[in-house]
Every structure is written in structure tokens, then in C-alpha cells.
Design a protein around this motif. Structure first.
Motif, short mmCIF file in Angstrom:
data_model
loop_
_atom_site.label_atom_id
_atom_site.label_comp_id
_atom_site.label_asym_id
_atom_site.label_seq_id
_atom_site.Cartn_x
_atom_site.Cartn_y
_atom_site.Cartn_z
N LYS A 99 3.60 -3.98 -9.10
CA LYS A 99 2.40 -4.42 -9.06
C LYS A 99 1.63 -4.73 -7.85
O LYS A 99 0.61 -4.24 -7.72
CB LYS A 99 2.05 -5.53 -10.31
CG LYS A 99 2.47 -5.09 -11.65
CD LYS A 99 2.49 -6.06 -12.94
CE LYS A 99 2.73 -5.73 -14.23
NZ LYS A 99 2.94 -6.80 -15.05
N THR A 100 2.46 -5.42 -7.28
CA THR A 100 1.88 -5.78 -6.01
C THR A 100 1.73 -4.73 -4.94
O THR A 100 0.59 -4.68 -4.22
CB THR A 100 2.99 -6.93 -5.18
OG1 THR A 100 3.05 -8.05 -6.05
CG2 THR A 100 2.32 -7.42 -3.99
N ALA A 101 2.57 -3.77 -4.86
CA ALA A 101 2.61 -2.58 -4.43
C ALA A 101 1.46 -1.64 -4.48
O ALA A 101 0.42 -1.41 -3.72
CB ALA A 101 3.90 -1.69 -4.33
N LEU A 103 -1.15 -2.84 -6.03
CA LEU A 103 -2.59 -3.71 -5.56
C LEU A 103 -2.91 -3.51 -4.20
O LEU A 103 -3.98 -3.16 -3.80
CB LEU A 103 -2.53 -5.12 -6.19
CG LEU A 103 -3.47 -5.92 -5.66
CD1 LEU A 103 -4.68 -5.81 -6.41
CD2 LEU A 103 -3.15 -7.47 -5.77
N SER A 104 -1.95 -3.53 -3.51
CA SER A 104 -2.10 -3.35 -1.89
C SER A 104 -2.59 -2.20 -1.63
O SER A 104 -3.38 -1.96 -0.78
CB SER A 104 -0.69 -3.81 -1.19
OG SER A 104 0.19 -3.10 -1.51
N TYR A 105 -1.97 -1.08 -2.47
CA TYR A 105 -2.20 0.15 -1.96
C TYR A 105 -3.89 0.53 -2.52
O TYR A 105 -4.52 1.03 -1.45
CB TYR A 105 -1.49 1.08 -2.63
CG TYR A 105 -1.82 2.52 -2.36
CD1 TYR A 105 -1.52 3.41 -1.56
CD2 TYR A 105 -2.44 3.20 -3.59
CE1 TYR A 105 -1.96 4.71 -1.24
CE2 TYR A 105 -2.81 4.57 -3.64
CZ TYR A 105 -2.60 5.40 -2.36
OH TYR A 105 -2.82 6.64 -2.40
N LEU A 107 -6.19 -1.90 -2.66
CA LEU A 107 -6.92 -2.70 -1.77
C LEU A 107 -6.99 -1.87 -0.38
O LEU A 107 -8.27 -1.78 0.04
CB LEU A 107 -6.04 -4.00 -1.52
CG LEU A 107 -6.63 -5.00 -2.70
CD1 LEU A 107 -5.83 -6.40 -2.34
CD2 LEU A 107 -7.95 -5.18 -3.15
N SER A 108 -6.21 -1.29 0.00
CA SER A 108 -6.16 -0.48 1.41
C SER A 108 -7.08 0.59 1.16
O SER A 108 -7.90 0.78 2.04
CB SER A 108 -4.79 -0.26 1.96
OG SER A 108 -4.14 0.54 1.00
N LYS A 109 -7.05 1.23 0.21
CA LYS A 109 -7.84 2.63 -0.24
C LYS A 109 -9.29 1.98 -0.18
O LYS A 109 -10.22 2.79 0.14
CB LYS A 109 -7.35 3.24 -1.34
CG LYS A 109 -6.10 4.00 -1.25
CD LYS A 109 -6.39 5.01 -0.42
CE LYS A 109 -5.89 6.35 -0.95
NZ LYS A 109 -6.17 7.54 -0.49
#
Length: 128
Positions: A99-101, A103-105, A107-109
Motif C-alpha cells: 500500500k505504501t509503495a 501510494l508513493s507511486y 503521489l509521484s505520478k
């Protein structure tokens, strides 16, 4: 001497020659049997140390196999523990890490898209 006595004398002589001719192979056969008996006795006396050495080797190999069996059982236990640890890690941290990965993907997009959009707006204002 009559003819019968002469025939008996010739037969007795032939019998003596026959006995002598048969005695020679019997004597040689006796020597051969003695040599075979001696060879068997030597082989028998040399077999005992070989069998003792083989027995000691087998005992040593059995001891080593017991050690290897212990090592194998320990390795099997370690493998089971690592598998259980991996399962626990996956169950406890795997879901949140995924889930964290994600979310970070995401957010970066989103940040890249926002920067791109801001750059396009700035370029349009500069062009006017």
C-alpha cells in the motif's frame, strides 16, 4: 618255466610298471594339494586384518553419517524457521508495504503531472 608262469611274470611286471606310473601323478597331486592348502591358510590369515580394517572403516562412516544426519535435520529446521519468518513478514508488513509503495507511486505520478501542468500554464502565459 611254463607259459602260464611267464605270462604271470609279465602281468606282474606290467602291474608294477602301472603302479609306478600311477604313483608319479598321485605324488604330484599330493604336492599340489599341499600348496593349495598352504595358499588357503595364508589367504585366511591375511583376511582377518582386512576384515578388521573394513569393520573400522564402516564404523567411521556410520559415525560420519550420523553427523551428516544431524546437520541435515538442523538445516531442515532452519529452512522451516526461515519459511515461517517469511510468511510472518509477508503477512504483517507485506500488505502495508504494498500500500505504501502504491501510494508513493501515485503521489509521484500526481506531482509529475502537476509540475507538467504548471509548466504548460507558464509556457502559455509566456507565449501571450
Amino acid at each position: 618255466m611254463s607259459a602260464g608262469q611267464i605270462a604271470a611274470l609279465i602281468a606282474a611286471g606290467a602291474f608294477v610298471v602301472l603302479v609306478v606310473l600311477l604313483a608319479i601323478p598321485l605324488i604330484k597331486l599330493g604336492k599340489t594339494l599341499d600348496a593349495a592348502t598352504e595358499a588357503i591358510e595364508r589367504t585366511n590369515s591375511n583376511t582377518d586384518p582386512l576384515l578388521i580394517g573394513a569393520n573400522q572403516t564402516i564404523t567411521h562412516v556410520n559415525a560420519q553419517l550420523e553427523r551428516v544426519d544431524g546437520i541435515t535435520s538442523n538445516a531442515q529446521a532452519v529452512t522451516g524457521n526461515v519459511s515461517a519468518l517469511a510468511s510472518v513478514f509477508t503477512a504483517t508488513l507485506g500488505g502495508p508495504l504494498v500500500k505504501t509503495a502504491a501510494l508513493s507511486y501515485g503521489l509521484s505520478k500526481a506531482i509529475k503531472a502537476r509540475k507538467k501542468k504548471s509548466a504548460l500554464k507558464a509556457a502559455k502565459k509566456a507565449a501571450k
